[in-house]
Design an enzyme around this catalytic site. Sequence first.
Site, short mmCIF file in Angstrom:
data_model
loop_
_atom_site.label_atom_id
_atom_site.label_comp_id
_atom_site.label_asym_id
_atom_site.label_seq_id
_atom_site.Cartn_x
_atom_site.Cartn_y
_atom_site.Cartn_z
N GLU A 189 0.87 -1.19 0.00
CA GLU A 189 0.00 0.00 0.00
C GLU A 189 0.90 1.22 0.00
O GLU A 189 0.89 2.02 0.93
CB GLU A 189 -0.97 0.01 1.19
CG GLU A 189 -2.10 1.02 0.97
CD GLU A 189 -2.97 1.27 2.18
OE1 GLU A 189 -3.47 0.30 2.77
OE2 GLU A 189 -3.14 2.46 2.52
N ASP A 230 2.06 1.91 3.96
CA ASP A 230 1.22 3.08 3.64
C ASP A 230 2.07 4.32 3.49
O ASP A 230 1.68 5.43 3.86
CB ASP A 230 0.09 3.30 4.66
CG ASP A 230 -1.10 4.07 4.07
OD1 ASP A 230 -1.01 4.53 2.91
OD2 ASP A 230 -2.10 4.22 4.77
N HIS A 262 2.18 4.56 -1.85
CA HIS A 262 1.54 5.49 -2.79
C HIS A 262 2.52 6.41 -3.51
O HIS A 262 3.57 6.75 -2.98
CB HIS A 262 0.51 6.33 -2.04
CG HIS A 262 -0.53 5.49 -1.35
ND1 HIS A 262 -1.41 4.69 -2.03
CD2 HIS A 262 -0.82 5.33 -0.03
CE1 HIS A 262 -2.22 4.08 -1.16
NE2 HIS A 262 -1.87 4.45 0.05
N HIS A 273 -9.23 0.78 -1.19
CA HIS A 273 -8.50 1.75 -0.36
C HIS A 273 -9.45 2.84 0.13
O HIS A 273 -10.38 3.21 -0.57
CB HIS A 273 -7.35 2.35 -1.17
CG HIS A 273 -6.46 3.25 -0.38
ND1 HIS A 273 -6.73 4.59 -0.21
CD2 HIS A 273 -5.31 2.99 0.28
CE1 HIS A 273 -5.76 5.11 0.55
NE2 HIS A 273 -4.89 4.17 0.86
#
Length: 324
Positions: A8, A287, A10, A166
């Site tokens: 995850e 994340d 980004h 998400h």
Amino acid sequence: MLSKIALEEHFGAVDPNIVEQSATHFTPDAWPAHRARLLDLHEERLQTMDQCGIEKAVLSLLSPGIQSLHNPAQAIDWAARLNDYVATQVAQRPDRFASFAALPMQDPEAATAELRRTVVELGLVGALINGFSQVGDEQTVVYLDDPRYDVFWATVAELGVPIYLHPRDPLESTSPQYSGHPWLYGSAWAFSVETATHALRLMGSGVFDRHPGIQIILGHLGELLPFNIWRTDHRLAVAPRGLNVQHTFGHYLRNNFYVTTSGNFRTPALLNAIQEVGSDRILFSADYPFEDMREAATWFDAVELNETDLVKIANGNARKLFHI
Ligand code: ZN
């Protein structure tokens, strides 16, 4: 240090200028550094991955990303450009990166075609969808259980790639429970409630009865669901209120969902997730750059758990899911 795969993680881009969507998640002082981290793939990000034992990161666009572009033509254009961009970046370091596609769910046919193009032609490993999509005007909210997505889900099943569901913030106009309490928005609370509700909508829609092979990934140790799934089934057994699906929601959670450790670096919560969904369905993630990769890795490497389960969660489950 365990070798880890994270999924995850980004990125943003200045062309088109989607990176600015993330400014609201940071104070003005902290934003420039985080903006730089979203735009960087090959410098600081790779160095930090090395320091944390993260062998590979599955990249995805920031949130809400394409889902908030209520003009379908703009959504289609930006998604294709961003997918082309990230595919080019992954091609430079296929040993360290893979990527999920961003999809223009405002146009189900276009989203289905873009999923097929990105998986078959660009080699992306699935898609990450930031919750509901605004379609046509800003106040419209369309969730993924809508019948307009029947062909999309059939294509997901056919291609055999996972979909990462998400979080994004609910609209104030449709969620008065948050009004006047801005601290309830975002990753502190609203993200999890919104995403968990979306996942329950999918379970209740029968999509997993029609396509039992579909795999959805939830971040943040399952967005509260592992903790509450027994109670949800327990009450639905007494009062189904029109629910008509073949299995319990617990069955879908254990057969159609994976959960990642993104942004939830808490051992009691991890143990609860292991007890409810099993260690085969939990995947390490950070994340980044909304969370600190080092905090994620330092916590996970020190979790007191048997080596077999730790290795599965660190990398083994991801290798199976993505055929790495
Ligand atoms: Zn995230």
